[in-house]
Design a protein around this motif. Structure first.
Motif, PDB file in Angstrom:
ATOM      1  N   HIS A 112       0.739  -0.986  -0.022  1.00 57.49           N
ATOM      2  CA  HIS A 112       0.040   0.044   0.042  1.00 57.49           C
ATOM      3  C   HIS A 112       0.889   1.375  -0.081  1.00 57.49           C
ATOM      4  CE1 HIS A 112      -2.607   3.122   1.685  1.00 57.49           C
ATOM      5  NE2 HIS A 112      -3.525   2.631   1.074  1.00 57.49           N
ATOM      6  N   ASP A 113       2.060   1.267   0.809  1.00 56.95           N
ATOM      7  CA  ASP A 113       2.668   2.294   0.874  1.00 56.95           C
ATOM      8  C   ASP A 113       3.571   2.657  -0.432  1.00 56.95           C
ATOM      9  OD1 ASP A 113       2.130   2.827   3.424  1.00 56.95           O
ATOM     10  OD2 ASP A 113       3.589   1.971   4.531  1.00 56.95           O
ATOM     11  N   SER A 114       3.716   1.634  -1.268  1.00 54.31           N
ATOM     12  CA  SER A 114       4.577   1.828  -2.376  1.00 54.31           C
ATOM     13  C   SER A 114       3.592   2.335  -3.571  1.00 54.31           C
ATOM     14  CB  SER A 114       5.301   0.573  -2.648  1.00 54.31           C
ATOM     15  OG  SER A 114       4.508  -0.470  -3.060  1.00 54.31           O
ATOM     16  N   MET A 115       2.527   2.114  -3.467  1.00 54.75           N
ATOM     17  CA  MET A 115       1.450   2.739  -4.510  1.00 54.75           C
ATOM     18  C   MET A 115       1.452   4.133  -4.704  1.00 54.75           C
ATOM     19  SD  MET A 115      -1.976   0.284  -3.824  1.00 54.75           S
ATOM     20  CE  MET A 115      -2.224  -1.327  -3.758  1.00 54.75           C
ATOM     21  N   PRO A 116       0.996   4.355  -5.962  1.00 57.70           N
ATOM     22  CA  PRO A 116       0.939   5.814  -6.305  1.00 57.70           C
ATOM     23  C   PRO A 116       0.161   6.463  -5.566  1.00 57.70           C
ATOM     24  CG  PRO A 116       1.011   4.759  -8.124  1.00 57.70           C
ATOM     25  CD  PRO A 116       0.679   3.764  -7.309  1.00 57.70           C
ATOM     26  N   GLN A 117       0.208   8.037  -5.240  1.00 60.80           N
ATOM     27  CA  GLN A 117      -0.803   8.662  -4.311  1.00 60.80           C
ATOM     28  C   GLN A 117      -2.227   8.409  -4.792  1.00 60.80           C
ATOM     29  OE1 GLN A 117       0.076   9.604  -1.427  1.00 60.80           O
ATOM     30  NE2 GLN A 117      -1.921  10.131  -0.980  1.00 60.80           N
ATOM     31  N   PRO A 118      -2.485   8.568  -5.940  1.00 54.63           N
ATOM     32  CA  PRO A 118      -3.922   8.486  -6.428  1.00 54.63           C
ATOM     33  C   PRO A 118      -4.607   7.317  -5.905  1.00 54.63           C
ATOM     34  CG  PRO A 118      -2.739   9.662  -8.299  1.00 54.63           C
ATOM     35  CD  PRO A 118      -1.734   9.001  -7.240  1.00 54.63           C
ATOM     36  N   VAL A 119      -3.868   6.206  -6.085  1.00 57.58           N
ATOM     37  CA  VAL A 119      -4.354   4.890  -5.818  1.00 57.58           C
ATOM     38  C   VAL A 119      -4.617   4.860  -4.164  1.00 57.58           C
ATOM     39  CG1 VAL A 119      -4.090   2.464  -5.786  1.00 57.58           C
ATOM     40  CG2 VAL A 119      -3.383   3.962  -7.708  1.00 57.58           C
ATOM     41  N   LYS A 120      -3.591   5.293  -3.503  1.00 58.21           N
ATOM     42  CA  LYS A 120      -3.795   5.548  -1.991  1.00 58.21           C
ATOM     43  C   LYS A 120      -4.880   6.084  -1.560  1.00 58.21           C
ATOM     44  CE  LYS A 120       1.131   5.621  -0.877  1.00 58.21           C
ATOM     45  NZ  LYS A 120       2.201   6.341   0.003  1.00 58.21           N
ATOM     46  N   GLU A 121      -5.403   7.225  -2.334  1.00 56.07           N
ATOM     47  CA  GLU A 121      -6.423   8.013  -2.024  1.00 56.07           C
ATOM     48  C   GLU A 121      -7.981   7.271  -1.896  1.00 56.07           C
ATOM     49  OE1 GLU A 121      -6.213  11.422  -4.315  1.00 56.07           O
ATOM     50  OE2 GLU A 121      -4.257  12.284  -3.083  1.00 56.07           O
ATOM     51  N   LEU A 122      -7.802   5.952  -2.763  1.00 55.35           N
ATOM     52  CA  LEU A 122      -8.904   5.175  -2.675  1.00 55.35           C
ATOM     53  C   LEU A 122      -9.146   4.886  -1.334  1.00 55.35           C
ATOM     54  CD1 LEU A 122      -8.778   3.413  -6.001  1.00 55.35           C
ATOM     55  CD2 LEU A 122      -9.959   5.299  -5.514  1.00 55.35           C
ATOM     56  N   GLY A 123      -8.284   4.858  -0.436  1.00 59.32           N
ATOM     57  CA  GLY A 123      -8.551   4.598   1.102  1.00 59.32           C
ATOM     58  C   GLY A 123      -8.134   3.005   1.212  1.00 59.32           C
ATOM     59  N   ASN A 124      -8.961   2.760   2.603  1.00 59.93           N
ATOM     60  CA  ASN A 124      -8.707   1.525   3.016  1.00 59.93           C
ATOM     61  C   ASN A 124      -9.194   0.236   2.456  1.00 59.93           C
ATOM     62  OD1 ASN A 124      -7.526   2.343   5.222  1.00 59.93           O
ATOM     63  ND2 ASN A 124      -9.612   2.544   6.558  1.00 59.93           N
ATOM     64  N   VAL A 153      -8.608  -0.436  -0.856  1.00 64.19           N
ATOM     65  CA  VAL A 153      -7.553  -0.813  -1.756  1.00 64.19           C
ATOM     66  C   VAL A 153      -6.598  -1.856  -0.682  1.00 64.19           C
ATOM     67  CG1 VAL A 153      -5.177  -0.330  -2.955  1.00 64.19           C
ATOM     68  CG2 VAL A 153      -7.268   1.026  -3.354  1.00 64.19           C
ATOM     69  N   GLU A 154      -6.085  -1.220   0.330  1.00 63.64           N
ATOM     70  CA  GLU A 154      -5.320  -1.870   1.476  1.00 63.64           C
ATOM     71  C   GLU A 154      -6.091  -3.492   1.680  1.00 63.64           C
ATOM     72  OE1 GLU A 154      -2.912  -1.262   5.667  1.00 63.64           O
ATOM     73  OE2 GLU A 154      -4.082   0.486   4.780  1.00 63.64           O
TER      74      GLU A 154
END
Length: 87
Positions: free
Chosen positions: A15-27, A29-30
């Motif tokens: 999750h930490d290595s994902m691009p910021q836009p993907v991270k913004e999808l939230g929990n 994705v994790e």
């Protein structure tokens, strides 16, 4: 079978290595990453650490017994050879 803390750590690293836009999808994705990892690990033909440790101990005891039997066999062969020479 798998350590939940390790699974959590791997999911967090991904999750930490994902691009910021993907991270913004939230929990979500994790959570999906965690589910995918768990599903893939479940497909592997592996044994638990506990079972591995038990089998390691069984193998060690078997090796010790084999060594003892080999020594007895050598002693008996030596005794037999010395008796044959005495005849």
């Amino acid at each position: 079978m798998f350590d939940p803390k390790k699974l959590e750590q791997v999911a967090k690293q991904i999750h930490d290595s994902m691009p910021q836009p993907v991270k913004e999808l939230g929990n979500d994705v994790e959570q999906k990453v965690r589910q995918v990892i768990q599903a893939q690990l479940g497909k592997l033909d592996v044994v638990s650490r506990e079972e591995f440790d038990v089998q390691t101990q069984v193998l060690l005891r078997t090796r010790q017994k084999l060594t003892a039997l080999e020594q007895k066999m050598e002693a008996l062969e030596g005794k037999l050879a010395s008796e044959d020479k005495g005849e």
